[in-house]
Design a protein around this motif. Structure first.
Motif, PDB file in Angstrom:
ATOM      1  N   ARG A  23      -5.453   2.257  -3.183  1.00 37.06           N
ATOM      2  CA  ARG A  23      -4.559   2.424  -2.030  1.00 37.06           C
ATOM      3  C   ARG A  23      -3.235   1.752  -2.386  1.00 37.06           C
ATOM      4  O   ARG A  23      -3.172   0.887  -3.251  1.00 37.06           O
ATOM      5  CB  ARG A  23      -5.152   1.825  -0.762  1.00 37.06           C
ATOM      6  CG  ARG A  23      -5.366   0.331  -0.815  1.00 37.06           C
ATOM      7  CD  ARG A  23      -6.007  -0.182   0.492  1.00 37.06           C
ATOM      8  NE  ARG A  23      -6.326  -1.577   0.406  1.00 37.06           N
ATOM      9  CZ  ARG A  23      -5.511  -2.570   0.744  1.00 37.06           C
ATOM     10  NH1 ARG A  23      -4.307  -2.326   1.206  1.00 37.06           N
ATOM     11  NH2 ARG A  23      -5.897  -3.820   0.635  1.00 37.06           N
ATOM     12  N   VAL A  25      -0.075  -0.706  -1.992  1.00 41.21           N
ATOM     13  CA  VAL A  25       0.063  -2.078  -1.517  1.00 41.21           C
ATOM     14  C   VAL A  25       1.398  -2.619  -2.019  1.00 41.21           C
ATOM     15  O   VAL A  25       1.919  -2.166  -3.040  1.00 41.21           O
ATOM     16  CB  VAL A  25      -1.140  -2.937  -1.998  1.00 41.21           C
ATOM     17  CG1 VAL A  25      -1.200  -2.999  -3.502  1.00 41.21           C
ATOM     18  CG2 VAL A  25      -1.126  -4.314  -1.407  1.00 41.21           C
ATOM     19  N   SER A  26       1.967  -3.565  -1.310  1.00 38.96           N
ATOM     20  CA  SER A  26       3.243  -4.119  -1.753  1.00 38.96           C
ATOM     21  C   SER A  26       3.050  -4.915  -3.041  1.00 38.96           C
ATOM     22  O   SER A  26       2.013  -5.541  -3.250  1.00 38.96           O
ATOM     23  CB  SER A  26       3.865  -5.010  -0.672  1.00 38.96           C
ATOM     24  OG  SER A  26       3.261  -6.288  -0.656  1.00 38.96           O
ATOM     25  N   ASP A  29       2.251  -8.509  -2.422  1.00 35.42           N
ATOM     26  CA  ASP A  29       0.849  -8.800  -2.099  1.00 35.42           C
ATOM     27  C   ASP A  29       0.008  -8.927  -3.367  1.00 35.42           C
ATOM     28  O   ASP A  29      -0.851  -9.803  -3.473  1.00 35.42           O
ATOM     29  CB  ASP A  29       0.260  -7.726  -1.183  1.00 35.42           C
ATOM     30  CG  ASP A  29       0.774  -7.814   0.245  1.00 35.42           C
ATOM     31  OD1 ASP A  29       1.399  -8.832   0.603  1.00 35.42           O
ATOM     32  OD2 ASP A  29       0.552  -6.854   1.004  1.00 35.42           O
ATOM     33  N   ARG A  61       6.514  -1.300  -4.485  1.00 34.25           N
ATOM     34  CA  ARG A  61       5.137  -1.025  -4.087  1.00 34.25           C
ATOM     35  C   ARG A  61       4.317  -0.623  -5.301  1.00 34.25           C
ATOM     36  O   ARG A  61       4.835  -0.020  -6.230  1.00 34.25           O
ATOM     37  CB  ARG A  61       5.084   0.118  -3.068  1.00 34.25           C
ATOM     38  CG  ARG A  61       5.531  -0.292  -1.684  1.00 34.25           C
ATOM     39  CD  ARG A  61       5.211   0.750  -0.637  1.00 34.25           C
ATOM     40  NE  ARG A  61       3.818   1.136  -0.485  1.00 34.25           N
ATOM     41  CZ  ARG A  61       2.878   0.403   0.121  1.00 34.25           C
ATOM     42  NH1 ARG A  61       3.177  -0.781   0.608  1.00 34.25           N
ATOM     43  NH2 ARG A  61       1.640   0.852   0.243  1.00 34.25           N
ATOM     44  N   LYS A  64      -0.867   4.108  -4.612  1.00 29.45           N
ATOM     45  CA  LYS A  64      -2.247   4.554  -4.806  1.00 29.45           C
ATOM     46  C   LYS A  64      -2.339   5.273  -6.151  1.00 29.45           C
ATOM     47  O   LYS A  64      -1.484   6.097  -6.484  1.00 29.45           O
ATOM     48  CB  LYS A  64      -2.650   5.503  -3.669  1.00 29.45           C
ATOM     49  CG  LYS A  64      -4.042   6.047  -3.802  1.00 29.45           C
ATOM     50  CD  LYS A  64      -4.374   6.977  -2.655  1.00 29.45           C
ATOM     51  CE  LYS A  64      -5.768   7.563  -2.831  1.00 29.45           C
ATOM     52  NZ  LYS A  64      -6.127   8.453  -1.735  1.00 29.45           N
TER      53      LYS A  64
END
Length: 126
Positions: A23, A25-26, A29, A61, A64
């Motif tokens: 998926r 995600v930044s 993160d 980012r 995905k």
């Protein structure tokens, strides 16, 4: 408990880790999660240095389907993403600390460690 995975993580041989994202995600993160997991092994200053290095390699980012390859050779850690050229950072203890996140005595994902031990064990037996 077997020390096989932990011994592998701490060995100075060249080894690679593939992080595949299922998926989006930044990047922050991703960097924060790895940095926090490294703190107990390398300390806050070195963990932050690795976080900054990793962020410099990533776009805003991690989409995905993206792959991040982390290759460790001694104290040198190379990171490449989605086929881009790799960059490296040198830091004593970083290689084993990265692998111990996944293969150490308290892995972030026990099923990943179990899968590694099972698959590697099967390779050795054949």
């Amino acid at each position: 408990e077997s020390r096989f995975a932990q011994d592998f993580a701490e060995h100075r041989s060249t080894k690679s880790l593939l992080l595949r994202f299922h998926r989006g995600v930044s990047s922050e993160d991703v960097s924060d999660a790895l940095g926090e997991a490294l703190v107990p092994s390398v300390g806050e200053v070195k963990a932050k240095e690795f976080q900054d290095f990793l962020l410099s390699m990533l776009n805003d980012r991690v989409e995905k389907g993206s792959d991040i390859y982390i290759t460790c050779r001694g104290d040198k850690v190379f990171v490449s993403t989605n086929g881009k050229d790799s960059s490296a950072i040198s830091m004593k203890g970083l290689s084993s600390a990265i692998f111990n996140i996944y293969l150490g005595s308290k892995p972030v994902s026990p099923p990943v460690k179990e899968g590694f031990e099972k698959a590697f064990g099967e390779l050795i037996e054949t």
